[in-house]
Design an enzyme around this catalytic site. Structure first.
Site, PDB file in Angstrom:
ATOM      1  N   GLU A   1     100.127  46.758  48.104  1.00 42.34           N
ATOM      2  CA  GLU A   1     101.395  47.344  47.663  1.00 42.34           C
ATOM      3  C   GLU A   1     102.199  46.352  46.819  1.00 42.34           C
ATOM      4  O   GLU A   1     102.835  46.730  45.837  1.00 42.34           O
ATOM      5  CB  GLU A   1     102.235  47.797  48.871  1.00 42.34           C
TER       6      GLU A   1
ATOM      7  N   TYR B   1     110.685  51.041  49.728  1.00 40.47           N
ATOM      8  CA  TYR B   1     109.431  51.651  49.296  1.00 40.47           C
ATOM      9  C   TYR B   1     108.227  50.966  49.956  1.00 40.47           C
ATOM     10  O   TYR B   1     107.370  51.616  50.571  1.00 40.47           O
ATOM     11  CB  TYR B   1     109.301  51.574  47.758  1.00 40.47           C
TER      12      TYR B   1
ATOM     13  N   ASP C   1     108.082  56.937  44.859  1.00 41.93           N
ATOM     14  CA  ASP C   1     107.961  56.079  43.668  1.00 41.93           C
ATOM     15  C   ASP C   1     108.131  56.958  42.423  1.00 41.93           C
ATOM     16  O   ASP C   1     108.407  58.158  42.538  1.00 41.93           O
ATOM     17  CB  ASP C   1     106.618  55.327  43.663  1.00 41.93           C
TER      18      ASP C   1
END
Ligand code: SF4
Length: 388
Positions: free
Chosen positions: A57, A140, A158
Protein backbone atom coordinates in the site's frame (compact mmCIF):
# COMPACT_ATOMS: atom_id res chain seq x y z
CA UNK A 1 -59.28 11.43 -31.18
CA UNK A 2 -55.80 10.19 -30.67
CA UNK A 3 -54.19 11.15 -27.36
CA UNK A 4 -50.54 12.17 -27.20
CA UNK A 5 -48.62 10.99 -24.20
CA UNK A 6 -46.11 13.25 -22.52
CA UNK A 7 -42.83 11.28 -22.63
CA UNK A 8 -41.57 10.18 -19.23
CA UNK A 9 -38.23 11.26 -17.91
CA UNK A 10 -35.73 8.38 -18.29
CA UNK A 11 -35.73 6.08 -15.30
CA UNK A 12 -32.40 6.23 -13.56
CA UNK A 13 -31.08 3.86 -10.92
CA UNK A 14 -31.02 5.23 -7.37
CA UNK A 15 -27.80 6.78 -6.06
CA UNK A 16 -25.53 4.13 -4.47
CA UNK A 17 -26.22 5.27 -0.93
CA UNK A 18 -30.00 4.92 -1.54
CA UNK A 19 -30.15 1.31 -2.79
CA UNK A 20 -32.78 -0.80 -1.04
CA UNK A 21 -31.58 -3.99 0.72
CA UNK A 22 -32.32 -6.27 -2.25
CA UNK A 23 -30.56 -3.93 -4.69
CA UNK A 24 -27.62 -3.56 -2.33
CA UNK A 25 -27.27 -7.33 -2.01
CA UNK A 26 -27.41 -7.68 -5.81
CA UNK A 27 -24.82 -4.95 -6.28
CA UNK A 28 -22.41 -6.58 -3.83
CA UNK A 29 -22.91 -10.04 -5.29
CA UNK A 30 -22.23 -8.88 -8.84
CA UNK A 31 -19.17 -6.83 -8.01
CA UNK A 32 -17.57 -9.50 -5.80
CA UNK A 33 -18.25 -12.25 -8.34
CA UNK A 34 -16.65 -10.15 -11.06
CA UNK A 35 -13.63 -9.39 -8.83
CA UNK A 36 -13.04 -13.07 -8.09
CA UNK A 37 -13.26 -13.85 -11.78
CA UNK A 38 -11.35 -10.93 -13.29
CA UNK A 39 -8.91 -9.59 -10.69
CA UNK A 40 -5.28 -9.19 -11.67
CA UNK A 41 -2.90 -11.65 -10.09
CA UNK A 42 -0.72 -9.21 -8.14
CA UNK A 43 1.93 -10.34 -5.63
CA UNK A 44 0.28 -8.57 -2.68
CA UNK A 45 -2.99 -10.30 -3.44
CA UNK A 46 -1.48 -13.67 -2.63
CA UNK A 47 -1.11 -12.90 1.07
CA UNK A 48 -3.02 -11.75 4.12
CA UNK A 49 0.18 -10.86 5.97
CA UNK A 50 -0.40 -7.29 7.23
CA UNK A 51 3.30 -6.45 6.86
CA UNK A 52 3.33 -7.36 3.17
CA UNK A 53 0.04 -5.61 2.51
CA UNK A 54 1.26 -2.51 4.31
CA UNK A 55 4.46 -2.42 2.21
CA UNK A 56 2.43 -2.75 -0.99
CA UNK A 57 0.00 0.00 0.00
CA UNK A 58 2.84 2.41 0.76
CA UNK A 59 4.67 1.58 -2.47
CA UNK A 60 1.50 1.98 -4.51
CA UNK A 61 0.96 5.55 -3.31
CA UNK A 62 1.56 7.80 -6.34
CA UNK A 63 3.23 4.91 -8.17
CA UNK A 64 1.96 2.63 -10.93
CA UNK A 65 1.41 -1.08 -10.27
CA UNK A 66 3.89 -2.13 -12.99
CA UNK A 67 6.61 0.05 -11.45
CA UNK A 68 5.98 -1.30 -7.94
CA UNK A 69 6.08 -5.04 -8.70
CA UNK A 70 9.89 -5.47 -9.04
CA UNK A 71 10.59 -3.19 -6.06
CA UNK A 72 8.08 -5.05 -3.93
CA UNK A 73 9.79 -8.40 -4.53
CA UNK A 74 13.30 -7.06 -3.91
CA UNK A 75 12.28 -5.10 -0.82
CA UNK A 76 10.62 -8.11 0.79
CA UNK A 77 13.57 -10.31 -0.02
CA UNK A 78 15.86 -7.93 1.87
CA UNK A 79 13.33 -7.07 4.63
CA UNK A 80 11.12 -10.17 4.89
CA UNK A 81 9.37 -9.04 8.06
CA UNK A 82 8.82 -6.00 10.20
CA UNK A 83 11.67 -6.88 12.60
CA UNK A 84 14.16 -7.05 9.74
CA UNK A 85 12.97 -3.65 8.52
CA UNK A 86 13.15 -2.12 12.00
CA UNK A 87 16.68 -3.50 12.54
CA UNK A 88 18.04 -2.16 9.25
CA UNK A 89 19.91 1.13 8.94
CA UNK A 90 17.88 3.90 7.33
CA UNK A 91 20.56 4.23 4.66
CA UNK A 92 20.00 0.58 3.68
CA UNK A 93 16.23 1.03 3.52
CA UNK A 94 16.63 4.13 1.34
CA UNK A 95 18.99 2.24 -0.94
CA UNK A 96 16.34 -0.43 -1.53
CA UNK A 97 13.81 2.32 -2.19
CA UNK A 98 16.06 4.17 -4.63
CA UNK A 99 14.22 4.84 -7.88
CA UNK A 100 10.69 4.58 -6.45
CA UNK A 101 10.66 8.27 -5.48
CA UNK A 102 8.86 10.06 -2.66
CA UNK A 103 11.48 8.96 -0.17
CA UNK A 104 9.53 10.23 2.83
CA UNK A 105 7.53 7.00 2.36
CA UNK A 106 10.64 4.91 3.05
CA UNK A 107 11.67 7.06 6.01
CA UNK A 108 8.18 6.73 7.50
CA UNK A 109 8.10 2.97 6.84
CA UNK A 110 11.31 2.61 8.79
CA UNK A 111 10.04 4.74 11.69
CA UNK A 112 6.73 2.89 11.75
CA UNK A 113 8.49 -0.51 11.68
CA UNK A 114 10.46 0.45 14.80
CA UNK A 115 7.24 1.57 16.49
CA UNK A 116 5.48 -1.69 15.57
CA UNK A 117 8.31 -3.68 17.12
CA UNK A 118 8.58 -1.61 20.30
CA UNK A 119 4.89 -0.83 20.87
CA UNK A 120 3.05 -3.74 19.26
CA UNK A 121 5.39 -6.70 19.68
CA UNK A 122 6.22 -6.81 15.99
CA UNK A 123 2.64 -7.25 14.80
CA UNK A 124 0.84 -4.61 12.72
CA UNK A 125 -1.84 -3.19 15.07
CA UNK A 126 -5.44 -4.31 14.63
CA UNK A 127 -7.13 -1.12 15.83
CA UNK A 128 -7.69 1.87 13.58
CA UNK A 129 -6.45 4.50 16.04
CA UNK A 130 -3.26 2.49 16.68
CA UNK A 131 -2.61 2.13 12.96
CA UNK A 132 -3.26 5.85 12.41
CA UNK A 133 -0.67 6.69 15.07
CA UNK A 134 2.10 5.12 12.96
CA UNK A 135 4.31 7.31 10.78
CA UNK A 136 3.09 7.67 7.19
CA UNK A 137 -0.26 5.93 7.75
CA UNK A 138 -3.40 7.90 7.00
CA UNK A 139 -7.06 6.88 6.89
CA UNK A 140 -6.78 5.28 3.45
CA UNK A 141 -3.74 3.09 4.21
CA UNK A 142 -5.00 2.10 7.66
CA UNK A 143 -8.39 1.04 6.28
CA UNK A 144 -6.77 -0.84 3.39
CA UNK A 145 -4.38 -2.85 5.62
CA UNK A 146 -6.92 -3.56 8.35
CA UNK A 147 -9.66 -4.61 5.94
CA UNK A 148 -7.46 -6.78 3.71
CA UNK A 149 -5.31 -8.36 6.42
CA UNK A 150 -7.78 -8.61 9.29
CA UNK A 151 -11.17 -8.30 7.55
CA UNK A 152 -12.08 -5.16 9.52
CA UNK A 153 -15.24 -3.58 8.05
CA UNK A 154 -13.60 -0.31 7.03
CA UNK A 155 -14.32 1.23 3.64
CA UNK A 156 -11.39 2.48 1.58
CA UNK A 157 -11.78 5.40 -0.76
CA UNK A 158 -9.19 6.29 -3.37
CA UNK A 159 -9.40 8.20 -6.64
CA UNK A 160 -10.46 5.10 -8.60
CA UNK A 161 -13.25 4.23 -6.16
CA UNK A 162 -14.42 7.85 -6.06
CA UNK A 163 -14.69 7.95 -9.84
CA UNK A 164 -16.82 4.78 -9.82
CA UNK A 165 -19.10 6.27 -7.17
CA UNK A 166 -19.36 9.58 -9.04
CA UNK A 167 -20.54 7.73 -12.15
CA UNK A 168 -22.85 5.38 -10.28
CA UNK A 169 -24.54 8.43 -8.74
CA UNK A 170 -24.09 10.73 -11.79
CA UNK A 171 -22.36 13.26 -9.56
CA UNK A 172 -20.93 16.07 -11.64
CA UNK A 173 -18.08 18.28 -10.54
CA UNK A 174 -14.63 17.86 -9.06
CA UNK A 175 -14.22 14.50 -7.31
CA UNK A 176 -11.83 15.99 -4.76
CA UNK A 177 -14.08 18.86 -3.73
CA UNK A 178 -14.63 18.31 0.02
CA UNK A 179 -18.44 18.16 -0.24
CA UNK A 180 -18.19 15.49 -2.96
CA UNK A 181 -15.52 13.53 -1.17
CA UNK A 182 -17.64 13.42 2.00
CA UNK A 183 -20.56 12.19 -0.09
CA UNK A 184 -18.37 9.43 -1.59
CA UNK A 185 -17.11 8.42 1.83
CA UNK A 186 -20.71 7.97 2.97
CA UNK A 187 -21.59 6.05 -0.19
CA UNK A 188 -18.56 3.76 0.05
CA UNK A 189 -19.32 3.00 3.72
CA UNK A 190 -22.95 2.23 2.79
CA UNK A 191 -21.95 -0.10 -0.05
CA UNK A 192 -19.18 -1.95 1.82
CA UNK A 193 -19.75 -5.69 2.08
CA UNK A 194 -18.91 -6.01 5.79
CA UNK A 195 -18.15 -9.74 5.72
CA UNK A 196 -15.77 -9.42 2.79
CA UNK A 197 -14.38 -5.95 3.42
CA UNK A 198 -10.88 -6.57 2.04
CA UNK A 199 -12.11 -8.07 -1.22
CA UNK A 200 -14.80 -5.42 -1.47
CA UNK A 201 -12.36 -2.55 -1.18
CA UNK A 202 -10.05 -4.11 -3.71
CA UNK A 203 -12.98 -4.81 -6.05
CA UNK A 204 -14.07 -1.16 -6.08
CA UNK A 205 -10.54 0.00 -6.79
CA UNK A 206 -10.02 -2.70 -9.42
CA UNK A 207 -13.25 -1.70 -11.16
CA UNK A 208 -12.03 1.90 -11.31
CA UNK A 209 -8.57 0.86 -12.53
CA UNK A 210 -9.61 -1.64 -15.21
CA UNK A 211 -13.22 -0.99 -16.27
CA UNK A 212 -14.51 2.37 -15.08
CA UNK A 213 -11.40 4.07 -16.41
CA UNK A 214 -10.90 7.86 -16.38
CA UNK A 215 -11.36 8.14 -20.15
CA UNK A 216 -13.90 6.06 -22.09
CA UNK A 217 -15.11 3.63 -19.42
CA UNK A 218 -15.78 0.07 -20.63
CA UNK A 219 -19.44 0.02 -19.64
CA UNK A 220 -20.23 -3.07 -21.75
CA UNK A 221 -17.93 -5.10 -19.45
CA UNK A 222 -19.10 -3.50 -16.23
CA UNK A 223 -20.62 -5.89 -13.68
CA UNK A 224 -22.66 -3.09 -12.08
CA UNK A 225 -23.78 -1.24 -15.21
CA UNK A 226 -27.43 -1.83 -14.30
CA UNK A 227 -26.91 0.30 -11.20
CA UNK A 228 -25.18 3.17 -12.97
CA UNK A 229 -26.99 6.50 -13.27
CA UNK A 230 -24.33 8.08 -15.49
CA UNK A 231 -24.66 5.25 -17.98
CA UNK A 232 -28.45 5.33 -17.99
CA UNK A 233 -28.28 9.10 -18.65
CA UNK A 234 -25.57 8.64 -21.27
CA UNK A 235 -23.16 10.94 -19.44
CA UNK A 236 -20.51 8.42 -18.38
CA UNK A 237 -17.89 10.30 -20.39
CA UNK A 238 -18.76 13.63 -18.79
CA UNK A 239 -18.67 12.50 -15.17
CA UNK A 240 -16.67 13.38 -13.18
CA UNK A 241 -15.46 16.74 -14.43
CA UNK A 242 -11.84 16.56 -15.49
CA UNK A 243 -9.53 18.35 -13.07
CA UNK A 244 -7.67 21.33 -14.36
CA UNK A 245 -4.02 20.48 -14.54
CA UNK A 246 -1.64 22.67 -12.64
CA UNK A 247 0.47 24.74 -15.02
CA UNK A 248 3.95 23.17 -15.08
CA UNK A 249 6.79 25.19 -13.61
CA UNK A 250 10.07 25.13 -15.52
CA UNK A 251 13.22 24.98 -13.41
CA UNK A 252 16.87 24.69 -14.32
CA UNK A 253 19.11 22.92 -11.83
CA UNK A 254 22.84 23.23 -12.41
CA UNK A 255 24.84 20.41 -10.82
CA UNK A 256 28.59 19.91 -10.55
CA UNK A 257 30.26 16.53 -11.00
CA UNK A 258 33.62 17.13 -9.35
CA UNK A 259 36.07 14.47 -10.49
CA UNK A 260 39.60 13.78 -9.32
CA UNK A 261 42.32 11.90 -11.19
CA UNK A 262 41.23 8.61 -9.55
CA UNK A 263 37.67 8.90 -10.83
CA UNK A 264 36.29 9.86 -7.43
CA UNK A 265 33.55 12.41 -7.06
CA UNK A 266 32.05 14.44 -4.23
CA UNK A 267 28.49 14.05 -2.97
CA UNK A 268 26.86 16.31 -0.41
CA UNK A 269 23.81 16.09 1.77
CA UNK A 270 22.85 19.69 2.48
CA UNK A 271 21.42 20.41 5.90
CA UNK A 272 18.08 22.14 6.31
CA UNK A 273 19.77 25.52 6.90
CA UNK A 274 21.77 25.65 3.70
CA UNK A 275 19.52 23.97 1.16
CA UNK A 276 16.74 25.42 -0.93
CA UNK A 277 13.42 23.58 -0.54
CA UNK A 278 13.13 22.87 -4.27
CA UNK A 279 16.63 21.40 -4.48
CA UNK A 280 15.87 19.39 -1.36
CA UNK A 281 12.70 17.93 -2.81
CA UNK A 282 14.35 17.24 -6.17
CA UNK A 283 17.13 15.23 -4.55
CA UNK A 284 14.86 13.82 -1.82
CA UNK A 285 17.25 14.84 1.00
CA UNK A 286 19.61 12.07 -0.14
CA UNK A 287 23.23 12.20 -1.26
CA UNK A 288 23.50 14.48 -4.30
CA UNK A 289 25.98 16.34 -6.45
CA UNK A 290 26.49 19.97 -5.40
CA UNK A 291 23.65 21.78 -7.16
CA UNK A 292 21.82 25.05 -7.34
CA UNK A 293 18.58 26.33 -8.89
CA UNK A 294 19.90 28.44 -11.70
CA UNK A 295 18.60 31.54 -13.44
CA UNK A 296 20.05 32.92 -16.66
CA UNK A 297 23.70 32.08 -16.04
CA UNK A 298 23.83 28.52 -14.74
CA UNK A 299 27.62 28.28 -14.99
CA UNK A 300 28.33 31.43 -12.94
CA UNK A 301 25.68 30.63 -10.33
CA UNK A 302 26.97 27.10 -9.90
CA UNK A 303 30.54 28.34 -9.64
CA UNK A 304 29.50 30.79 -6.90
CA UNK A 305 27.73 27.95 -5.10
CA UNK A 306 30.83 25.72 -5.29
CA UNK A 307 33.00 28.47 -3.82
CA UNK A 308 30.59 29.16 -1.00
CA UNK A 309 29.26 25.71 -0.09
CA UNK A 310 32.14 23.45 -1.08
CA UNK A 311 35.03 25.67 0.00
CA UNK A 312 36.39 25.92 -3.54
CA UNK A 313 37.93 29.31 -3.00
CA UNK A 314 41.54 30.51 -2.88
CA UNK A 315 43.59 28.56 -5.38
CA UNK A 316 40.55 26.57 -6.39
CA UNK A 317 39.00 29.69 -7.88
CA UNK A 318 40.34 28.78 -11.27
CA UNK A 319 38.51 25.54 -11.73
CA UNK A 320 37.20 24.73 -15.20
CA UNK A 321 33.56 23.79 -15.71
CA UNK A 322 32.69 21.79 -18.81
CA UNK A 323 29.00 21.54 -19.66
CA UNK A 324 27.68 18.02 -20.24
CA UNK A 325 24.50 16.83 -21.95
CA UNK A 326 21.44 18.14 -20.13
CA UNK A 327 18.73 15.77 -18.93
CA UNK A 328 15.05 16.24 -18.25
CA UNK A 329 13.38 15.32 -15.00
CA UNK A 330 9.83 15.80 -13.76
CA UNK A 331 8.65 16.02 -10.16
CA UNK A 332 4.86 16.48 -9.92
CA UNK A 333 4.24 19.83 -11.68
CA UNK A 334 7.91 20.80 -11.93
CA UNK A 335 9.65 20.26 -15.25
CA UNK A 336 13.32 20.32 -14.49
CA UNK A 337 16.16 20.81 -16.86
CA UNK A 338 19.25 19.24 -15.30
CA UNK A 339 22.37 21.08 -16.44
CA UNK A 340 25.39 19.07 -15.30
CA UNK A 341 28.94 20.41 -15.43
CA UNK A 342 32.10 18.37 -15.16
CA UNK A 343 34.82 19.87 -12.97
CA UNK A 344 38.15 18.04 -13.04
CA UNK A 345 40.31 18.65 -9.98
CA UNK A 346 43.61 17.37 -8.65
CA UNK A 347 42.02 17.03 -5.23
CA UNK A 348 38.38 17.05 -4.20
CA UNK A 349 37.43 19.84 -1.78
CA UNK A 350 36.19 19.32 1.76
CA UNK A 351 32.97 21.29 2.15
CA UNK A 352 32.93 23.21 5.42
CA UNK A 353 29.54 21.80 6.39
CA UNK A 354 31.23 18.38 6.61
CA UNK A 355 28.15 16.57 5.39
CA UNK A 356 29.85 15.12 2.35
CA UNK A 357 31.43 11.96 1.05
CA UNK A 358 33.77 11.02 -1.75
CA UNK A 359 33.06 7.96 -3.83
CA UNK A 360 34.00 6.56 -7.26
CA UNK A 361 31.70 8.14 -9.83
CA UNK A 362 30.83 4.66 -11.10
CA UNK A 363 29.45 3.73 -7.65
CA UNK A 364 27.06 6.67 -7.20
CA UNK A 365 24.02 4.78 -8.40
CA UNK A 366 24.65 2.03 -5.83
CA UNK A 367 23.95 4.51 -3.03
CA UNK A 368 20.56 5.72 -1.86
CA UNK A 369 20.23 8.55 -4.34
CA UNK A 370 17.32 10.10 -6.21
CA UNK A 371 16.72 9.43 -9.88
CA UNK A 372 17.84 13.00 -10.68
CA UNK A 373 21.25 12.19 -9.18
CA UNK A 374 21.35 8.92 -11.15
CA UNK A 375 20.65 10.82 -14.36
CA UNK A 376 23.48 13.27 -13.64
CA UNK A 377 25.87 10.42 -12.80
CA UNK A 378 24.88 8.53 -15.95
CA UNK A 379 25.42 11.64 -18.06
CA UNK A 380 28.86 12.15 -16.52
CA UNK A 381 29.90 8.50 -16.91
CA UNK A 382 28.88 8.45 -20.56
CA UNK A 383 30.80 11.63 -21.30
CA UNK A 384 33.89 11.73 -19.12
CA UNK A 385 36.04 9.91 -21.67
CA UNK A 386 35.19 12.46 -24.32
CA UNK A 387 35.41 15.56 -22.17
CA UNK A 388 38.88 17.14 -22.11
FE1 SF4 B 1 -18.38 3.06 -14.82
FE2 SF4 B 1 -19.72 2.45 -17.05
FE3 SF4 B 1 -19.76 0.81 -14.95
FE4 SF4 B 1 -21.03 3.15 -14.88
S1 SF4 B 1 -21.48 1.43 -16.21
S2 SF4 B 1 -19.75 2.27 -13.25
S3 SF4 B 1 -19.66 4.44 -16.06
S4 SF4 B 1 -17.97 1.34 -16.20
Amino acid sequence: MRKWRVPRAPKTPPAPAALNPAQLAGFRRKLLAWFHRAKRDLPWRRTRDPYRIWISEIMLQQTRVAAVIPYYGRFLKRFPNVRALARARLETVLRHWAGLGYYSRARNLHRAAKAIVTRHGGRFPRELDEALALAGIGRYTAAAVLSIAYGKPLAVLDGNGARVLARLGAVRGDLRAPRHWRQFEKASAALLAPRAAGDWNQAMMELGAKVCTPMAPHCAECPVAAFCRARSLGIENEVPTARRKRVPVQITVAAAVLLDANGRTLLVRPDAHTSVAEVESLFSRLWQFPAVIAGKNARAELAAHLRKQCGMDGDGNKFQMTPMDPARHTVTFREIQLAPFLVRLARLPSPPAGNSKTIPLSCVSKLAVSSATRKIAASAISQTDNVP
